[in-house]
Motif scaffolding. Structure first.
Motif, PDB file in Angstrom:
ATOM      1  N   PRO A   7       1.892  -3.054  -1.101  1.00  0.00           N
ATOM      2  CA  PRO A   7       0.457  -2.963  -0.817  1.00  0.00           C
ATOM      3  C   PRO A   7      -0.125  -4.083  -0.591  1.00  0.00           C
ATOM      4  O   PRO A   7       0.555  -5.345  -0.541  1.00  0.00           O
ATOM      5  N   GLY A   8      -1.431  -4.469  -0.594  1.00  0.00           N
ATOM      6  CA  GLY A   8      -1.882  -5.714  -0.678  1.00  0.00           C
ATOM      7  C   GLY A   8      -2.832  -6.128   0.593  1.00  0.00           C
ATOM      8  O   GLY A   8      -3.155  -5.122   1.196  1.00  0.00           O
ATOM      9  N   ASN A   9      -2.860  -7.170   0.755  1.00  0.00           N
ATOM     10  CA  ASN A   9      -3.674  -7.892   1.963  1.00  0.00           C
ATOM     11  C   ASN A   9      -3.702  -7.080   3.178  1.00  0.00           C
ATOM     12  O   ASN A   9      -2.699  -6.954   3.964  1.00  0.00           O
ATOM     13  N   SER A  10      -5.026  -6.527   3.475  1.00  0.00           N
ATOM     14  CA  SER A  10      -5.121  -5.462   4.809  1.00  0.00           C
ATOM     15  C   SER A  10      -4.988  -6.177   6.103  1.00  0.00           C
ATOM     16  O   SER A  10      -4.438  -5.509   6.856  1.00  0.00           O
ATOM     17  N   ASN A  11      -5.526  -7.154   6.444  1.00  0.00           N
ATOM     18  CA  ASN A  11      -5.550  -7.934   7.376  1.00  0.00           C
ATOM     19  C   ASN A  11      -4.084  -8.500   7.917  1.00  0.00           C
ATOM     20  O   ASN A  11      -3.763  -8.447   8.860  1.00  0.00           O
ATOM     21  N   ARG A  12      -3.253  -8.781   6.729  1.00  0.00           N
ATOM     22  CA  ARG A  12      -2.024  -9.144   7.057  1.00  0.00           C
ATOM     23  C   ARG A  12      -1.155  -7.723   7.395  1.00  0.00           C
ATOM     24  O   ARG A  12      -0.225  -7.911   8.224  1.00  0.00           O
ATOM     25  N   HIS A  13      -1.533  -6.668   6.761  1.00  0.00           N
ATOM     26  CA  HIS A  13      -0.614  -5.510   7.472  1.00  0.00           C
ATOM     27  C   HIS A  13      -0.778  -5.292   8.941  1.00  0.00           C
ATOM     28  O   HIS A  13       0.065  -4.941   9.658  1.00  0.00           O
ATOM     29  N   ILE A  14      -2.157  -5.725   9.399  1.00  0.00           N
ATOM     30  CA  ILE A  14      -2.508  -5.496  10.744  1.00  0.00           C
ATOM     31  C   ILE A  14      -1.699  -6.638  11.785  1.00  0.00           C
ATOM     32  O   ILE A  14      -1.123  -6.211  12.578  1.00  0.00           O
ATOM     33  N   MET A  40      -0.999   5.502   1.855  1.00  0.00           N
ATOM     34  CA  MET A  40      -1.880   6.340   1.226  1.00  0.00           C
ATOM     35  C   MET A  40      -2.891   6.884   2.146  1.00  0.00           C
ATOM     36  O   MET A  40      -3.398   5.815   2.692  1.00  0.00           O
ATOM     37  N   PRO A  41      -3.254   8.093   2.268  1.00  0.00           N
ATOM     38  CA  PRO A  41      -4.452   8.652   3.220  1.00  0.00           C
ATOM     39  C   PRO A  41      -5.613   7.776   2.870  1.00  0.00           C
ATOM     40  O   PRO A  41      -6.467   7.366   3.915  1.00  0.00           O
ATOM     41  N   SER A  42      -5.935   7.777   1.582  1.00  0.00           N
ATOM     42  CA  SER A  42      -7.320   6.866   1.217  1.00  0.00           C
ATOM     43  C   SER A  42      -7.229   5.195   2.046  1.00  0.00           C
ATOM     44  O   SER A  42      -8.210   4.616   2.351  1.00  0.00           O
ATOM     45  N   TYR A  43      -5.848   4.642   2.044  1.00  0.00           N
ATOM     46  CA  TYR A  43      -5.812   3.532   2.236  1.00  0.00           C
ATOM     47  C   TYR A  43      -5.725   3.485   3.900  1.00  0.00           C
ATOM     48  O   TYR A  43      -6.198   2.719   4.690  1.00  0.00           O
ATOM     49  N   ALA A  44      -5.259   4.511   4.403  1.00  0.00           N
ATOM     50  CA  ALA A  44      -5.390   4.460   5.994  1.00  0.00           C
ATOM     51  C   ALA A  44      -6.670   4.456   6.445  1.00  0.00           C
ATOM     52  O   ALA A  44      -6.995   3.889   7.409  1.00  0.00           O
ATOM     53  N   LEU A  62       8.888   0.380  -9.986  1.00  0.00           N
ATOM     54  CA  LEU A  62       9.176   1.577 -10.481  1.00  0.00           C
ATOM     55  C   LEU A  62       8.426   2.727  -9.873  1.00  0.00           C
ATOM     56  O   LEU A  62       9.217   3.651 -10.029  1.00  0.00           O
ATOM     57  N   PHE A  63       7.541   2.677  -9.180  1.00  0.00           N
ATOM     58  CA  PHE A  63       7.071   3.557  -8.418  1.00  0.00           C
ATOM     59  C   PHE A  63       7.844   3.836  -7.228  1.00  0.00           C
ATOM     60  O   PHE A  63       8.441   2.914  -6.684  1.00  0.00           O
ATOM     61  N   THR A  64       7.997   5.412  -6.945  1.00  0.00           N
ATOM     62  CA  THR A  64       9.320   5.534  -6.151  1.00  0.00           C
ATOM     63  C   THR A  64       8.905   5.292  -4.594  1.00  0.00           C
ATOM     64  O   THR A  64       9.512   5.588  -3.618  1.00  0.00           O
ATOM     65  N   GLY A  65       7.605   5.314  -4.078  1.00  0.00           N
ATOM     66  CA  GLY A  65       7.335   5.335  -2.700  1.00  0.00           C
ATOM     67  C   GLY A  65       7.726   4.033  -2.069  1.00  0.00           C
ATOM     68  O   GLY A  65       7.866   4.131  -0.962  1.00  0.00           O
ATOM     69  N   LEU A 119      12.210  10.266  14.194  1.00  0.00           N
ATOM     70  CA  LEU A 119      12.534   8.674  14.169  1.00  0.00           C
ATOM     71  C   LEU A 119      13.879   8.559  14.347  1.00  0.00           C
ATOM     72  O   LEU A 119      14.728   9.158  14.182  1.00  0.00           O
ATOM     73  N   SER A 120      14.248   7.241  14.868  1.00  0.00           N
ATOM     74  CA  SER A 120      15.572   6.696  15.047  1.00  0.00           C
ATOM     75  C   SER A 120      15.631   5.125  14.620  1.00  0.00           C
ATOM     76  O   SER A 120      14.581   4.408  14.549  1.00  0.00           O
ATOM     77  N   LYS A 121      16.782   4.729  15.127  1.00  0.00           N
ATOM     78  CA  LYS A 121      16.836   3.289  14.811  1.00  0.00           C
ATOM     79  C   LYS A 121      16.081   2.357  15.933  1.00  0.00           C
ATOM     80  O   LYS A 121      16.191   1.299  15.835  1.00  0.00           O
ATOM     81  N   GLU A 122      15.777   3.012  16.855  1.00  0.00           N
ATOM     82  CA  GLU A 122      14.715   2.395  17.744  1.00  0.00           C
ATOM     83  C   GLU A 122      13.563   1.824  17.143  1.00  0.00           C
ATOM     84  O   GLU A 122      12.382   1.076  17.640  1.00  0.00           O
ATOM     85  N   ASP A 123      12.985   2.658  15.935  1.00  0.00           N
ATOM     86  CA  ASP A 123      11.813   2.530  15.466  1.00  0.00           C
ATOM     87  C   ASP A 123      11.613   1.114  14.703  1.00  0.00           C
ATOM     88  O   ASP A 123      12.571   0.914  13.916  1.00  0.00           O
ATOM     89  N   VAL A 124      10.609   0.713  14.263  1.00  0.00           N
ATOM     90  CA  VAL A 124      10.149  -0.171  13.372  1.00  0.00           C
ATOM     91  C   VAL A 124       9.218   0.250  12.205  1.00  0.00           C
ATOM     92  O   VAL A 124       8.028   0.882  12.504  1.00  0.00           O
ATOM     93  N   PHE A 125       9.765   0.301  11.137  1.00  0.00           N
ATOM     94  CA  PHE A 125       8.957   1.049  10.040  1.00  0.00           C
ATOM     95  C   PHE A 125       8.384  -0.040   9.210  1.00  0.00           C
ATOM     96  O   PHE A 125       8.974  -0.737   8.535  1.00  0.00           O
ATOM     97  N   GLN A 126       7.038   0.086   8.854  1.00  0.00           N
ATOM     98  CA  GLN A 126       6.381  -0.889   7.714  1.00  0.00           C
ATOM     99  C   GLN A 126       5.886   0.086   6.534  1.00  0.00           C
ATOM    100  O   GLN A 126       5.166   0.954   6.819  1.00  0.00           O
ATOM    101  N   ASN A 127       6.455  -0.252   5.369  1.00  0.00           N
ATOM    102  CA  ASN A 127       6.411   0.317   4.025  1.00  0.00           C
ATOM    103  C   ASN A 127       5.124   0.002   3.407  1.00  0.00           C
ATOM    104  O   ASN A 127       5.406  -1.102   2.970  1.00  0.00           O
ATOM    105  N   ILE A 128       3.949   0.487   3.617  1.00  0.00           N
ATOM    106  CA  ILE A 128       2.709   0.249   2.865  1.00  0.00           C
ATOM    107  C   ILE A 128       2.736   0.766   1.452  1.00  0.00           C
ATOM    108  O   ILE A 128       1.754   1.735   1.246  1.00  0.00           O
ATOM    109  N   ALA A 129       3.819   0.591   0.719  1.00  0.00           N
ATOM    110  CA  ALA A 129       3.822   1.443  -0.712  1.00  0.00           C
ATOM    111  C   ALA A 129       4.254   0.254  -1.702  1.00  0.00           C
ATOM    112  O   ALA A 129       4.836  -0.740  -1.415  1.00  0.00           O
ATOM    113  N   GLY A 130       3.758   0.590  -2.966  1.00  0.00           N
ATOM    114  CA  GLY A 130       4.335  -0.208  -3.850  1.00  0.00           C
ATOM    115  C   GLY A 130       5.717  -0.368  -4.316  1.00  0.00           C
ATOM    116  O   GLY A 130       6.224   0.827  -4.294  1.00  0.00           O
TER     117      GLY A 130
END
Ligand SMILES: [Zn+2]
Length: 427
Positions: free
Chosen positions: A153-160, A174-178, A130-133, A116-127
């Motif tokens: 985390p949260g609204n699934s359609n919004r992530h899409i 998280m894999p279960s969320y994927a 206090l949670f470190t993710g 990965l590099s600065k050319e990428d767009v990263f979407q962090n679907i983690a809480g």
């Protein structure tokens, strides 16, 4: 740093362990307690000398409180993270600004390792919080220069929607969320393979099988990499898969990793499964020595195809204490046992069944009983079921379904160490 020879890594570890032991003498717990008179940093000549240090357990961290482990005044601490406190007091880890810089560098290193590099767009679907993710991945991504979307985390359609709007190329979830997000893609008629730019996924926070990874990769049309960390060792960035995807490298310039017999204090034989035990080498504010993680894995022998020299571990084989993560909440079978033991008419034999399908994610506790009446629909079983659901909710913070299984007579189940968890979510 990633391709140092074994000898160079060993020498670096010895040097950093000495420095960390010297520094730790500023913390009350080490000065007056665990280390008192036990270790002279001058006598550390090999990394194996680490075995002269005592272990640190989660109970130690809880019992002594975080301040006992601080080598600096609180004014030098810039951030606090906590592990889940579901089974008792949460364990808090304190970071100085140098600690955060080291942690961030490790996460960025992991991300760069998979191309990965600065050319990428990263979407962090983690809480976040206090949670470190959340913050852990966030700052690593920004250091690498990626365009970072702190989606949370949260609204699934919004992530899409976010993925499509901003052209997300990388997501952490998280894999279960994927798996569950797949249904939202299907419902919206969006195909991630053709309708998004996703090419890389980080799967963290939950053990999962190779089959699950393949299923996720197939659906998303993206490479999925395992990420593993724990709050006590910063969080993400502790270990990560490289492009060879044959185990996870542990970054040994910042951590010493040992595999110890879960029921004892000796290292397991090469190739055997043991409890992962970690020592921080670079942490300034709150150094931790020989932390018993309760996570089980084995070392993978030999050099990695990617050329990195840092040791590799297998996928996690589970927890020493069989923790379940359900909808982001940590659940331990022992909590359920505790509740059941307060009731008459049922046994403390139970099976926790976790499922995730069209009906969504759900948890059922199947309880053995010798009372035939309870297994039929009647006022008595209904009353007991409601009471158990309520008592379990207050103990484990989630609502479960209850089923009674009759075990009297010929149907009796074996009583020796019954299996307690049947996780069908990722199969
Ligand atoms: Zn590798």
């Amino acid at each position: 740093m990633e391709t140092l020879s074994r000898a160079e890594l060993d020498a670096l570890q010895v040097q950093r362990l000495r420095r960390s032991v010297v520094r730790s003498m500023q913390a009350p717990i080490y000065r007056d307690g665990a280390f008192a008179g036990k270790l002279d940093p001058e006598t550390i000549t090999s990394i194996d000398d680490i075995r002269r240090l005592p272990f640190t357990t989660k109970d130690d961290l809880r019992a002594n409180g975080p301040f006992a482990y601080l080598t600096v005044p609180l004014s030098e601490i810039v951030r606090i993270h906590s592990s889940s406190g579901t089974t008792g007091t949460a364990v808090s880890i304190f970071h100085t600004s140098d600690d955060l810089a080291n942690w961030t560098e490790l996460v960025a290193r992991c991300m760069a390792a998979v191309g990965l590099s600065k050319e990428d767009v990263f979407q962090n679907i983690a809480g976040y919080g206090l949670f470190t993710g959340g913050l852990g991945f966030h700052y690593g991504s920004e250091l690498l220069g990626m365009t970072t979307i702190p989606a949370g985390p949260g609204n699934s359609n919004r992530h899409i929607q976010l993925m499509q709007t901003f052209g997300t190329t990388v997501a952490h979830l998280m894999p279960s969320y994927a798996l569950s997000l797949m249904r939202n893609f299907e419902a919206l008629g969006v195909d991630p393979k053709t309708d998004t730019k996703l090419h890389t996924l980080f799967l963290g926070a939950e053990p999962h099988s190779e089959e699950t990874r393949l299923k996720i990769e197939e659906f998303y049309g993206a490479k999925a990499y395992n990420s593993y960390g724990l709050t006590e060792m910063n969080g993400p960035g502790l270990s990560f898969e490289c492009p060879a995807r044959d185990g996870m490298h542990i970054w040994e310039d910042q951590f010493v990793v040992e595999l110890i017999d879960p029921d004892g204090d000796q290292p397991v034989a090469e190739g055997e499964v043991g409890e992962l035990v970690y020592t921080t080498l670079a942490r300034v504010g709150m150094p931790i020595f020989r932390y018993r993680s309760r996570d089980l894995a084995a070392f993978i022998a030999g050099p990695c195809g990617c050329g990195r020299s840092h040791r590799r571990i297998t996928r996690l084989m589970g927890r020493v204490d069989d923790m379940i993560i359900y909808k982001g909440v940590n659940i331990y079978p022992i909590q359920i046992e505790k509740v059941l033991s307060g009731y008459s008419g049922i046994t403390d034999n139970f099976l926790i069944v976790l499922e995730n399908d069209q009906k969504g994610e759900r948890i059922t506790v199947e309880i053995d009983t010798e009372d035939r009446q309870l297994t039929t629909e009647c006022a008595e079983s209904d009353r007991l079921r409601k009471s158990l659901i309520e008592a379990l909710r207050s103990e484990i913070l989630v609502t479960v379904r209850i089923e009674f299984r009759q075990v009297a007579g010929d149907d009796a189940l074996p009583r020796m160490k019954p299996k307690r968890i049947d996780d069908r979510r990722l199969k």
